[in-house]
Motif scaffolding. Sequence first.
Motif, PDB file in Angstrom:
ATOM      1  N   GLN A  93       0.804  -1.212   0.000  1.00  0.00           N
ATOM      2  CA  GLN A  93       0.000   0.000   0.000  1.00  0.00           C
ATOM      3  C   GLN A  93       0.846   1.274   0.000  1.00  0.00           C
ATOM      4  N   ASN A  94       2.057   1.200  -0.516  1.00  0.00           N
ATOM      5  CA  ASN A  94       2.909   2.368  -0.656  1.00  0.00           C
ATOM      6  C   ASN A  94       2.982   2.739  -2.136  1.00  0.00           C
ATOM      7  N   TYR A  95       2.952   4.045  -2.396  1.00  0.00           N
ATOM      8  CA  TYR A  95       2.905   4.524  -3.765  1.00  0.00           C
ATOM      9  C   TYR A  95       3.879   5.684  -3.928  1.00  0.00           C
ATOM     10  N   ALA A  96       4.270   5.881  -5.194  1.00  0.00           N
ATOM     11  CA  ALA A  96       5.065   7.050  -5.569  1.00  0.00           C
ATOM     12  C   ALA A  96       4.236   7.879  -6.536  1.00  0.00           C
ATOM     13  N   LEU A  97       4.103   9.171  -6.233  1.00  0.00           N
ATOM     14  CA  LEU A  97       3.431  10.092  -7.138  1.00  0.00           C
ATOM     15  C   LEU A  97       4.455  10.589  -8.150  1.00  0.00           C
ATOM     16  N   VAL A  98       4.239  10.283  -9.428  1.00  0.00           N
ATOM     17  CA  VAL A  98       5.224  10.595 -10.477  1.00  0.00           C
ATOM     18  C   VAL A  98       4.556  11.443 -11.552  1.00  0.00           C
ATOM     19  N   THR A  99       5.401  12.126 -12.333  1.00  0.00           N
ATOM     20  CA  THR A  99       4.894  12.921 -13.456  1.00  0.00           C
ATOM     21  C   THR A  99       4.482  11.998 -14.593  1.00  0.00           C
ATOM     22  N   ASN A 100       3.447  12.448 -15.322  1.00  0.00           N
ATOM     23  CA  ASN A 100       2.928  11.609 -16.402  1.00  0.00           C
ATOM     24  C   ASN A 100       2.445  12.473 -17.569  1.00  0.00           C
ATOM     25  N   GLY A 101       3.160  13.531 -17.846  1.00  0.00           N
ATOM     26  CA  GLY A 101       2.779  14.401 -18.954  1.00  0.00           C
ATOM     27  C   GLY A 101       3.704  15.591 -19.017  1.00  0.00           C
ATOM     28  N   ILE A 102       3.472  16.432 -20.017  1.00  0.00           N
ATOM     29  CA  ILE A 102       4.297  17.615 -20.230  1.00  0.00           C
ATOM     30  C   ILE A 102       3.853  18.704 -19.263  1.00  0.00           C
ATOM     31  N   LEU A 103       4.806  19.272 -18.546  1.00  0.00           N
ATOM     32  CA  LEU A 103       4.526  20.353 -17.604  1.00  0.00           C
ATOM     33  C   LEU A 103       4.946  21.683 -18.224  1.00  0.00           C
ATOM     34  N   ASP A 104       4.149  22.701 -18.010  1.00  0.00           N
ATOM     35  CA  ASP A 104       4.453  24.033 -18.521  1.00  0.00           C
ATOM     36  C   ASP A 104       4.116  25.039 -17.437  1.00  0.00           C
ATOM     37  N   ARG A 105       5.156  25.572 -16.802  1.00  0.00           N
ATOM     38  CA  ARG A 105       4.935  26.485 -15.684  1.00  0.00           C
ATOM     39  C   ARG A 105       4.205  27.748 -16.131  1.00  0.00           C
ATOM     40  N   GLU A 106       4.481  28.176 -17.377  1.00  0.00           N
ATOM     41  CA  GLU A 106       3.848  29.397 -17.843  1.00  0.00           C
ATOM     42  C   GLU A 106       2.336  29.206 -18.017  1.00  0.00           C
ATOM     43  N   ARG A 107       1.899  27.969 -18.183  1.00  0.00           N
ATOM     44  CA  ARG A 107       0.464  27.691 -18.303  1.00  0.00           C
ATOM     45  C   ARG A 107      -0.134  27.383 -16.938  1.00  0.00           C
ATOM     46  N   ILE A 108       0.468  26.478 -16.210  1.00  0.00           N
ATOM     47  CA  ILE A 108       0.017  26.135 -14.855  1.00  0.00           C
ATOM     48  C   ILE A 108       1.254  26.057 -13.970  1.00  0.00           C
ATOM     49  N   SER A 109       1.323  26.935 -12.984  1.00  0.00           N
ATOM     50  CA  SER A 109       2.505  26.979 -12.113  1.00  0.00           C
ATOM     51  C   SER A 109       2.324  26.174 -10.833  1.00  0.00           C
ATOM     52  N   ASP A 110       1.085  25.920 -10.451  1.00  0.00           N
ATOM     53  CA  ASP A 110       0.824  25.169  -9.226  1.00  0.00           C
ATOM     54  C   ASP A 110      -0.312  24.172  -9.488  1.00  0.00           C
ATOM     55  N   TYR A 111      -0.080  22.966  -9.046  1.00  0.00           N
ATOM     56  CA  TYR A 111      -1.112  21.933  -9.147  1.00  0.00           C
ATOM     57  C   TYR A 111      -1.603  21.573  -7.745  1.00  0.00           C
ATOM     58  N   ARG A 112      -2.883  21.302  -7.665  1.00  0.00           N
ATOM     59  CA  ARG A 112      -3.455  20.742  -6.440  1.00  0.00           C
ATOM     60  C   ARG A 112      -4.021  19.386  -6.830  1.00  0.00           C
ATOM     61  N   ILE A 113      -3.223  18.361  -6.571  1.00  0.00           N
ATOM     62  CA  ILE A 113      -3.534  17.010  -7.034  1.00  0.00           C
ATOM     63  C   ILE A 113      -4.457  16.349  -6.012  1.00  0.00           C
ATOM     64  N   GLU A 114      -5.625  16.005  -6.462  1.00  0.00           N
ATOM     65  CA  GLU A 114      -6.620  15.378  -5.583  1.00  0.00           C
ATOM     66  C   GLU A 114      -6.580  13.862  -5.778  1.00  0.00           C
ATOM     67  N   ILE A 115      -6.217  13.153  -4.726  1.00  0.00           N
ATOM     68  CA  ILE A 115      -6.129  11.693  -4.767  1.00  0.00           C
ATOM     69  C   ILE A 115      -7.311  11.127  -3.980  1.00  0.00           C
ATOM     70  N   THR A 116      -8.004  10.191  -4.586  1.00  0.00           N
ATOM     71  CA  THR A 116      -9.165   9.565  -3.949  1.00  0.00           C
ATOM     72  C   THR A 116      -8.821   8.138  -3.543  1.00  0.00           C
ATOM     73  N   ALA A 117      -9.036   7.812  -2.267  1.00  0.00           N
ATOM     74  CA  ALA A 117      -8.820   6.458  -1.748  1.00  0.00           C
ATOM     75  C   ALA A 117     -10.180   5.825  -1.490  1.00  0.00           C
ATOM     76  N   THR A 118     -10.374   4.634  -2.055  1.00  0.00           N
ATOM     77  CA  THR A 118     -11.650   3.929  -1.923  1.00  0.00           C
ATOM     78  C   THR A 118     -11.397   2.502  -1.464  1.00  0.00           C
ATOM     79  N   ASP A 119     -12.159   2.051  -0.443  1.00  0.00           N
ATOM     80  CA  ASP A 119     -11.995   0.668  -0.008  1.00  0.00           C
ATOM     81  C   ASP A 119     -12.968  -0.234  -0.774  1.00  0.00           C
TER      82      ASP A 119
END
Length: 859
Positions: free
Chosen positions: A410-436
């Motif tokens: 149950q351990n995970y690594a949050l990794v990048t999975n796409g092209i990042l562009d600071r000039e377009r989006i400088s801050d992300y608020r990543i919402e992770i949903t845990a479901t049993d």
Amino acid sequence: MCYNGPRMTKTIGYRDWRWQALWWHNFFLLWSTIDGQTRYSIPEELKQGSVVGNLAKDLGLGLSEIFDRKLRVASEAGEQYFSVDAGKGELVVNDRIDREALCGQSASCVLPLQVVIEDPLQLFRVEVEIQDINDNAPRFPSNDIALEIAESTVVGVRFPLESAIDPDVGSNSLKSYTLSKDECFSIRVKEVAGGRKVPELILAKLLDREKKPVHKLLLTALDGGNPVRSGTAQISIKVLDNNDNVPTFEKTLYKVSISENAAEGAMIVQTKATDMDDGQNGEIEYSFGAHTSDAVLSAFSVDHQSGTIFLKGKLDFESTSNFEIDISAKDKGSPRMEGHCTVHIEVLDVNDNAPEIILTSHPKPVREDSPNGTVVALLSARDLDSGDNGKVTLQLPKKSQFALKPSFSQNYALVTNGILDRERISDYRIEITATDSGSPPLSSKKTIPVTISDVNDNPPVFTQPSYNVYLKENGVPGSILYSVSASDLDFGENAKISYSILDSKVQDVSVSSYVYINSDNGSIYSMHSFDYEKLKVFQIQVQAKDQGSPSLSSNATVHVFILDQNDNAPAVIYPSSAALGSLSHQRMPRSAKAGHLVTKVTAVDADSGHNAWISYKLAEATDASLFTVNLYTGEVRTKRAVSEQDDSSQRLIIEIKDDGEPVQSATVTVSILMEDGLHEPILDLRQKATEPSKKNGRITLYLILSLASVSVLSLLTFLILAVKCIRSSRSSGSCCMRRSDCDDYKNPNRNLQIQLNTDGPIKYVEVLGGDMLSQSQSFRSCMSPMSEYSDFTLIKPSSTTDFKEVISVLDASLPDSTWTFESQQVSRLTIKAVFYSIQETLKYVIICHEYQSAIETVL
């Protein structure tokens, strides 16, 4: 006193040598790696600073990496029992470890650790098994146990006693009981569910209250450690008179299960006991055993009359999954007899706990050029429920720039999975949903903020690719010319812009000699005043460079156009003696009629446009009624015929003005000597001119050929310009030719400027060739409706030091070096100018030929 009967004895021995060997084995540190996890085993109660193992070596890390990669240890239990000796890479004990406090009676006690290292971000799981040592002696809940037994109690009846408690586990836990010697009683150990050992006092002989009303026994509890630890309790038995039937339960063990979300007051089970006695000796009252724990008392209640057990409080499977309750049934006889049974309650798990997301490492800023798979943060998921209710899945929003990469348990690594562009989006608020996986499933969400750090991937951009600056000549050195501005979409140092001027040449001199730029704000300043007559237009290449690494830059062109000011007075070029500052002496015959051409004053103005329009005026004269000066041509003519009364010496002061603001002027003094018979030598000269020498003929021929060639070239040039303008007017509606668009403009020696000017009543065409600082050739054809004569002037090549003003004035370019006319107007003016040019050229050839012959004859 006891009756004689069989005697029961039990001896308790120590464990064999294998337990002793296992004890010493607990003091050695063991580690093993299973499926990528490192495991150590240590005994509890080690001193602070004791070495658990060489963590750096076991994880394959060098000592320097401990500092460089910021190795840290986090305990999943919350308390930080271990730390890392950064100098040696060893995992050491950081605090007192009490196995019993951590794991209670659990057979296995493992402390999971998470070892986090950065750059790149990695997570290791380390398990430390805490082995039990015999540091706790068995103890009884009460040191004094009081029993009442009827003397009529038959041999073999068992009386349950409260169990001793030993927090240790395994071989160090409670193993046996012993009873002090008494012929009437013996001890028997009964194992119940969970491996708990309950001592039972067995009546070995019939009691006789009259002989011995009270029996004092010493109950000893022994563990299996080495050395053996023990605890004791004093048993006081009071012998009572007969109530000779003990209440008996239908079952000695009741097993029941209940859901953890059962409502308060729910019935759990009904116990039932019977007593063969009559009357009060047969009336039964139910209660919890004397040594029932507080946890049971707070959660359950028992009906004293029916023996029904009810739910009193709330159950929580995650804290306690089962209960074992001792129920007592006592009659009301004297002495009271009691029977016992055990109720085993199993708590069933329900999905009442939402999964939880735990951040193992806080996210660090991520570069916008990070490749896919770059680790942003480490996290884990857990659910306190069991079975399917405790199985957790994590999910990210669709089309997310990030992904979850599972590692283990149950351990995970949050990794990048796409092209990042600071000039377009400088801050992300990543919402992770845990479901049993429960029914219904429960879920929770966690938002992880991730900051995107800037990479210098955007060059500075000017507000426009080129700038036009119009600057008056004779400005103050150090004044600001213009301010350029550029912006950069990057951030921080990558967006800091410095301005500079790229090196280029202006009239073979570095542009840095003319201007400089403020590197911070882009303001361009002049280093000296400009002279339109010397320099009309130049270009500045401005570069904007950011402070990134590597730095990026972009360029913009600044076109500087010098605007003419009326800073030059007209200069007299004929009469030449007047131009040199002395009087001009002219002769005329007394027989001259009205309109006789005495002389012609010619002046030029180094300025351009209106500033170069010249007018002539007779300022003073000996006899103002005798002479007149043409306003536009400067021709001095007689207004009337010369009379005998007129003085033979006439003095004229002619004022020459331009049309600038303020007006600039010059004067020339002409002295005229009137003589009788002056026509005689002239006629002779003309007669001699009819017989020219070979030398004069050649000069005349060369002059005619030169002027004819120039006229033909002018005609061809005008025709080409007319065709080009007509063609361009069809597409753009205007005729426009820029110097910068010409290929030959880059070559100063091939720069040809042709200008058609119509200034009021004066129409003239100017053709200029060559560099402004080199020798120039200029032709001017002037047509004036104010005079019966037109004029064609040829200025021969001259050095810039002597006649720079004369040359530059003939290049009356517009400030932006652009000609713009309507196509039809250009065509008409061009054709008209060509005919005027040819006409005036022929006139000039004839006049020059006559003047040349006359002058050479005089010489």
